[in-house]
Design a protein around this motif. Structure first.
Motif, PDB file in Angstrom:
ATOM      1  N   ALA A 177     -14.115  -2.490 -24.958  1.00  0.00           N
ATOM      2  CA  ALA A 177     -14.248  -2.850 -23.545  1.00  0.00           C
ATOM      3  C   ALA A 177     -13.022  -3.622 -23.093  1.00  0.00           C
ATOM      4  N   ARG A 178     -12.609  -3.373 -21.857  1.00  0.00           N
ATOM      5  CA  ARG A 178     -11.509  -4.111 -21.241  1.00  0.00           C
ATOM      6  C   ARG A 178     -12.115  -5.237 -20.407  1.00  0.00           C
ATOM      7  N   VAL A 179     -11.761  -6.475 -20.756  1.00  0.00           N
ATOM      8  CA  VAL A 179     -12.382  -7.655 -20.155  1.00  0.00           C
ATOM      9  C   VAL A 179     -11.297  -8.687 -19.847  1.00  0.00           C
ATOM     10  N   PRO A 180     -11.621  -9.738 -19.103  1.00  0.00           N
ATOM     11  CA  PRO A 180     -10.636 -10.794 -18.842  1.00  0.00           C
ATOM     12  C   PRO A 180     -10.160 -11.453 -20.136  1.00  0.00           C
ATOM     13  N   GLN A 208     -19.877   1.683 -18.573  1.00  0.00           N
ATOM     14  CA  GLN A 208     -20.876   0.649 -18.336  1.00  0.00           C
ATOM     15  C   GLN A 208     -20.191  -0.684 -18.020  1.00  0.00           C
ATOM     16  N   PRO A 209     -20.668  -1.397 -16.999  1.00  0.00           N
ATOM     17  CA  PRO A 209     -20.048  -2.675 -16.628  1.00  0.00           C
ATOM     18  C   PRO A 209     -20.349  -3.773 -17.643  1.00  0.00           C
ATOM     19  N   VAL A 210     -19.403  -4.689 -17.764  1.00  0.00           N
ATOM     20  CA  VAL A 210     -19.554  -5.832 -18.663  1.00  0.00           C
ATOM     21  C   VAL A 210     -19.557  -7.098 -17.818  1.00  0.00           C
ATOM     22  N   ARG A 211     -20.507  -7.964 -18.104  1.00  0.00           N
ATOM     23  CA  ARG A 211     -20.623  -9.213 -17.370  1.00  0.00           C
ATOM     24  C   ARG A 211     -20.270 -10.372 -18.300  1.00  0.00           C
ATOM     25  N   ILE A 235     -19.521  -9.775 -13.156  1.00  0.00           N
ATOM     26  CA  ILE A 235     -19.138  -8.441 -13.617  1.00  0.00           C
ATOM     27  C   ILE A 235     -17.619  -8.356 -13.552  1.00  0.00           C
ATOM     28  N   SER A 236     -16.986  -8.389 -14.700  1.00  0.00           N
ATOM     29  CA  SER A 236     -15.530  -8.496 -14.716  1.00  0.00           C
ATOM     30  C   SER A 236     -14.874  -7.605 -15.761  1.00  0.00           C
ATOM     31  N   VAL A 241     -23.986  -6.385 -21.120  1.00  0.00           N
ATOM     32  CA  VAL A 241     -23.694  -5.022 -20.682  1.00  0.00           C
ATOM     33  C   VAL A 241     -24.898  -4.480 -19.928  1.00  0.00           C
ATOM     34  N   GLU A 242     -24.622  -3.784 -18.834  1.00  0.00           N
ATOM     35  CA  GLU A 242     -25.707  -3.188 -18.053  1.00  0.00           C
ATOM     36  C   GLU A 242     -26.062  -1.825 -18.618  1.00  0.00           C
TER      37      GLU A 242
END
Length: 360
Positions: free
Chosen positions: A324-327, A296-299, A304-305, A336-337
């Protein structure tokens, strides 16, 4: 039909629901995954993890081989029974597998994941050809993990006096051998626990004793939610050969000293550090109803990053959680979508539960 541990028939007799797990027929649960999860947090349970891979490395240059292959420094294992968590890396700095390494009287013992067994075995043997040492896959052994705050108390009466004393004396990241039994304390649930390796011929009798002593069998379903709550990575989801350990909270498994130790992947990781690591692994907590799943994408800040690497419902928190892997610039909020809608999540340290205590 998949691969089976020697305990397959016993799992069926205990009422397990069997599922495919990376090519192995493994027990998902024995009735209720959630109840099994709580049982480990409050009391203790036993996991059959005989699908894991065990390798013995022996010979005059066994240490030299591991100094070349592993991210951690096995020279720090100065006494028999000492252990460390380490990484097998490829030349690009990606994670072939994370392994537990034990110092033994004869050399070293490695325990790696089931899904990577062929890859790890081939990698070890390929590089061992240049060193005076041997690699032996111990497929004659079974491995049990007894986890939970009452693990030692419940285990002690069914072990002989020598093994019970060794078990009680173990600190985290220690092991002891008694005859053909190898007893260790590493854990994958965030609770106290003991692992026991023993000959496969003794496995059925031993699990009968465990169950008879009130140690509940636990399936891989609860194993996954327990390790997720503890913030431990799962190979193939949170790590793989395309993922740098510097982006998934595994930098503590890299020993940079001495500088002359040129382990495989070192130069690539050093270059990543020099350039600046741009991602990190965080925990997510969904405050609303919903399910967090890998992919699932993380914003973050309306961009969305990031992406969820593994997620599930946390029985201890009563909420959905994820890794989650994020900046690296991500602060304490994100989205989260889920089914084409965006839901707010809290960004937290990826250790949700340890020793029965909620940390987030």
């Amino acid at each position: 039909m998949g691969l089976r541990t020697p305990l397959y028939d016993m799992h069926l007799a205990l009422g397990a629901k069997m599922v495919d797990f990376n090519g192995w027929d493994m027990p998902l649960h024995y009735g209720s995954q959630v109840e099994e999860h709580h049982h480990v947090r409050k009391e203790c349970g036993v996991f059959d993890i005989s699908h894991m891979s065990i390798f013995d490395l022996q010979g005059a240059q066994a240490q030299a081989l591991l100094q070349h292959l592993l991210s951690n420094n096995v020279a720090l294992l100065t006494s028999v029974g000492s252990a460390q968590h380490s990484l097998l890396l490829n030349e690009q700095g990606g994670v072939i597998d994370d392994v537990m390494v034990f110092r033994t009287a004869e050399g070293y013992r490695l325990v790696s994941n089931a899904v990577t067994r062929a890859r790890v075995q081939a990698w070890l043997q390929q590089h061992a050809a240049d060193f005076a040492c041997t690699v032996h896959w111990r497929n004659d052994l079974c491995l049990f993990s007894i986890q939970g705050p009452l693990a030692r108390e419940r285990l002690a009466p069914i072990l002989n006096s020598t093994r019970a004393a060794l078990m009680q004396s173990l600190q985290h990241h220690q092991a002891a051998q008694e005859g053909d039994w190898f007893i260790s304390c590493t854990g994958y649930t965030g609770e106290d626990g003991i692992e026991i390796m023993l000959p496969a011929t003794q496995a059925t009798d031993f699990i009968n004793e465990l169950v008879g002593a009130g140690i509940t069998p636990i399936g891989i379903g609860a194993r996954d939610t327990l390790r997720l709550e503890a913030g431990f990575n799962l190979y193939g989801f949170d790590t793989n050969e395309q993922v740098s350990p510097l982006t998934v909270n595994m930098e503590h498994l890299i020993c940079w000293e001495p500088q002359t130790r040129d382990f495989i992947g070192r130069q690539t990781l050093q270059a990543q550090l020099d350039q600046g690591v741009t991602e990190k692994l965080v925990g997510l907590v969904l405050e609303e109803r919903g399910v967090l799943r890998a992919g699932q994408p993380v914003r973050v800040n309306n961009e969305i990053s990031g992406v969820i690497t593994s997620g599930s419902f946390s029985p201890t928190l009563g909420k959905a959680i994820a890794l989650a892997r994020v900046p690296v610039t991500t602060a304490d909020r994100g989205e989260v979508e889920i089914r084409r809608k965006w839901f707010p999540v809290r960004v937290v340290n990826p250790r949700f539960v340890r020793s029965g205590k909620i940390l987030v």
